[in-house]
Motif scaffolding. Structure first.
Motif, short mmCIF file in Angstrom:
data_model
loop_
_atom_site.label_atom_id
_atom_site.label_comp_id
_atom_site.label_asym_id
_atom_site.label_seq_id
_atom_site.Cartn_x
_atom_site.Cartn_y
_atom_site.Cartn_z
N ASN A 155 0.81 -1.23 0.00
CA ASN A 155 0.00 0.00 0.00
C ASN A 155 0.84 1.27 0.00
O ASN A 155 0.28 2.38 0.03
CB ASN A 155 -0.92 0.02 1.22
CG ASN A 155 -1.91 -1.12 1.23
OD1 ASN A 155 -2.36 -1.57 0.18
ND2 ASN A 155 -2.24 -1.62 2.41
N THR B 253 0.22 3.99 -2.88
CA THR B 253 -1.07 4.66 -2.74
C THR B 253 -1.04 5.64 -1.57
O THR B 253 -1.49 6.79 -1.69
CB THR B 253 -2.20 3.64 -2.52
OG1 THR B 253 -2.27 2.78 -3.66
CG2 THR B 253 -3.54 4.34 -2.32
N LEU C 262 2.07 8.75 -15.19
CA LEU C 262 1.62 7.43 -14.75
C LEU C 262 0.82 7.53 -13.46
O LEU C 262 -0.20 6.85 -13.29
CB LEU C 262 2.83 6.51 -14.55
CG LEU C 262 3.52 6.02 -15.83
CD1 LEU C 262 4.80 5.26 -15.48
CD2 LEU C 262 2.57 5.12 -16.63
N THR C 263 1.27 8.40 -12.56
CA THR C 263 0.56 8.60 -11.30
C THR C 263 -0.81 9.21 -11.55
O THR C 263 -1.82 8.78 -10.97
CB THR C 263 1.37 9.50 -10.35
OG1 THR C 263 2.67 8.92 -10.13
CG2 THR C 263 0.66 9.65 -9.01
N GLY D 16 -2.54 9.00 -14.26
CA GLY D 16 -3.37 8.02 -14.93
C GLY D 16 -4.04 7.06 -13.95
O GLY D 16 -5.17 6.60 -14.18
N THR D 17 -3.34 6.76 -12.87
CA THR D 17 -3.90 5.85 -11.86
C THR D 17 -4.72 6.59 -10.81
O THR D 17 -5.74 6.08 -10.33
CB THR D 17 -2.75 5.09 -11.16
OG1 THR D 17 -1.92 4.45 -12.16
CG2 THR D 17 -3.30 4.02 -10.22
N TYR D 18 -4.27 7.78 -10.46
CA TYR D 18 -4.95 8.60 -9.45
C TYR D 18 -5.25 9.97 -10.06
O TYR D 18 -4.45 10.91 -9.94
CB TYR D 18 -4.06 8.77 -8.22
CG TYR D 18 -3.59 7.46 -7.61
CD1 TYR D 18 -4.37 6.80 -6.66
CD2 TYR D 18 -2.38 6.88 -8.01
CE1 TYR D 18 -3.94 5.59 -6.11
CE2 TYR D 18 -1.95 5.69 -7.46
CZ TYR D 18 -2.74 5.04 -6.52
OH TYR D 18 -2.31 3.85 -5.98
N PRO D 19 -6.38 10.12 -10.75
CA PRO D 19 -6.70 11.37 -11.46
C PRO D 19 -6.65 12.63 -10.61
O PRO D 19 -6.31 13.71 -11.11
CB PRO D 19 -8.13 11.12 -11.99
CG PRO D 19 -8.21 9.62 -12.11
CD PRO D 19 -7.42 9.09 -10.96
N ASP E 263 6.80 9.67 -14.85
CA ASP E 263 6.33 9.17 -13.55
C ASP E 263 5.08 9.91 -13.09
O ASP E 263 4.14 9.30 -12.56
CB ASP E 263 7.44 9.32 -12.51
CG ASP E 263 8.62 8.39 -12.76
OD1 ASP E 263 8.44 7.41 -13.51
OD2 ASP E 263 9.71 8.65 -12.21
N VAL F 121 1.00 8.72 -2.46
CA VAL F 121 0.29 9.66 -3.35
C VAL F 121 -0.68 10.53 -2.56
O VAL F 121 -0.68 11.75 -2.68
CB VAL F 121 -0.45 8.89 -4.46
CG1 VAL F 121 -1.41 9.82 -5.21
CG2 VAL F 121 0.53 8.27 -5.44
N TYR F 122 -1.51 9.88 -1.73
CA TYR F 122 -2.52 10.64 -1.00
C TYR F 122 -1.90 11.50 0.10
O TYR F 122 -2.37 12.62 0.37
CB TYR F 122 -3.57 9.70 -0.42
CG TYR F 122 -4.54 9.21 -1.46
CD1 TYR F 122 -5.45 10.07 -2.06
CD2 TYR F 122 -4.53 7.88 -1.89
CE1 TYR F 122 -6.33 9.63 -3.03
CE2 TYR F 122 -5.41 7.43 -2.87
CZ TYR F 122 -6.31 8.32 -3.43
OH TYR F 122 -7.17 7.89 -4.41
#
Length: 218
Positions: free
Chosen positions: A34, A37, A118-119, A121-124, A115, A40-41
Motif C-alpha cells: 500500500n 497509494t 503514470l501517477t 493516470g492511476t490517481y486522477p 512518472d 500519493v494521498y
C-alpha cells in the motif's frame, strides 16, 4: 535569531520542505503493498495544506524587497502576462530541448514527467497537484522568496540564475537546461508584473496543458 525564524521568507521555505518530506515519514508504518497509494494521498494532503499555509503566510506577512514594494498591477496586466508567460515558457522549453538533444545528446523524454503522468493516470486527483498546488508552491519558493530576496542583493540577472538553477535541480531528472529556461521565464514575468500571481498563472497553465495533452496522447 528569533526574528530570522519568523521571517516570511524562511516560513515559506520551511512549509515547502515539510510538504515534500512529511509523506515519507508515514511509509515505514505502511504495508509495502500500500506504500505507493499512501504516498500519493499523503503527498496530496501535504501539498493542499502547504499551499494553504503559503497563501496564509503571504496574506499576513510583508516581504520587504523592491519588487514587493512596487505598486500593484491591474488584474488585466496580471492575466495578460500570465498567459504570455505560458507561451514564452513553451518557446523557451522547445529551445532548451533542441539544445539538450542536438548539443548535449540528452534524451528527449523526461523520467520525472513520465512518472507524474503514470501517477495521474492511476490517481486522477493527482492532476490537482500537478496543475495547481505544485505551481503555487514552487512560485512562492523559487520566485517570491529566492528571486525576490536576491533581487536587491545581487541584481535581477544573478537572482534569476540562482533561482532558476535551484528550480531545475529540485526536479532531479537531469534536464537542467529545460527547467532553467522555464525558471528564467517565470522570473521575468514576476519582474515585469511585480505580482507572484502572474508567474503562478503561467506555471499552472503550462503544467495543465502539458499534462492534459500528454494524457490524451497516451
Amino acid at each position: 535569531m528569533n526574528n530570522w525564524i519568523r521571517s516570511p521568507y524562511v516560513k515559506i521555505v520551511l512549509i515547502y520542505i515539510l510538504a515534500q518530506f512529511v509523506p515519507a515519514l508515514v511509509l515505514p508504518f505502511t504495508p509495502e503493498k500500500n506504500q505507493f497509494t499512501v504516498s500519493v494521498y499523503a503527498t496530496m494532503i501535504c501539498f493542499i495544506l502547504g499551499t494553504a499555509a503559503m497563501l496564509w503566510t503571504n496574506r499576513r506577512s510583508t516581504f520587504d524587497n523592491s519588487l514587493e514594494n512596487s505598486p500593484r498591477p491591474a488584474l488585466s496586466t496580471i492575466l495578460t502576462w500570465g498567459i504570455a508567460g505560458t507561451l514564452l515558457a513553451f518557446v523557451g522549453q522547445y529551445v532548451a530541448v533542441a539544445i539538450e538533444f542536438f548539443v548535449f545528446h540528452l534524451p528527449l523524454g523526461s523520467q520525472n514527467t513520465q512518472d507524474i503522468l503514470l501517477t495521474v493516470g492511476t490517481y486522477p486527483l493527482f492532476l490537482l497537484l500537478v496543475s495547481i498546488l505544485g505551481p503555487v508552491m514552487e512560485e512562492f519558493v523559487f520566485r517570491k522568496v529566492i528571486f525576490g530576496f536576491l533581487y536587491d542583493v545581487i541584481g535581477g540577472i544573478g537572482a534569476a540564475v540562482i533561482s532558476s538553477l535551484a528550480f531545475a535541480f529540485i526536479h532531479m531528472d537531469g534536464h537542467i537546461l529545460i527547467y532553467s529556461f522555464m525558471g528564467f521565464v517565470f522570473s521575468f514575468i514576476y519582474f515585469k508584473t511585480k505580482s507572484i500571481a502572474a508567474p503562478i498563472i503561467s506555471h499552472a497553465l503550462m503544467n495543465s496543458l502539458v499534462a492534459v495533452a500528454s494524457l490524451m496522447y497516451y
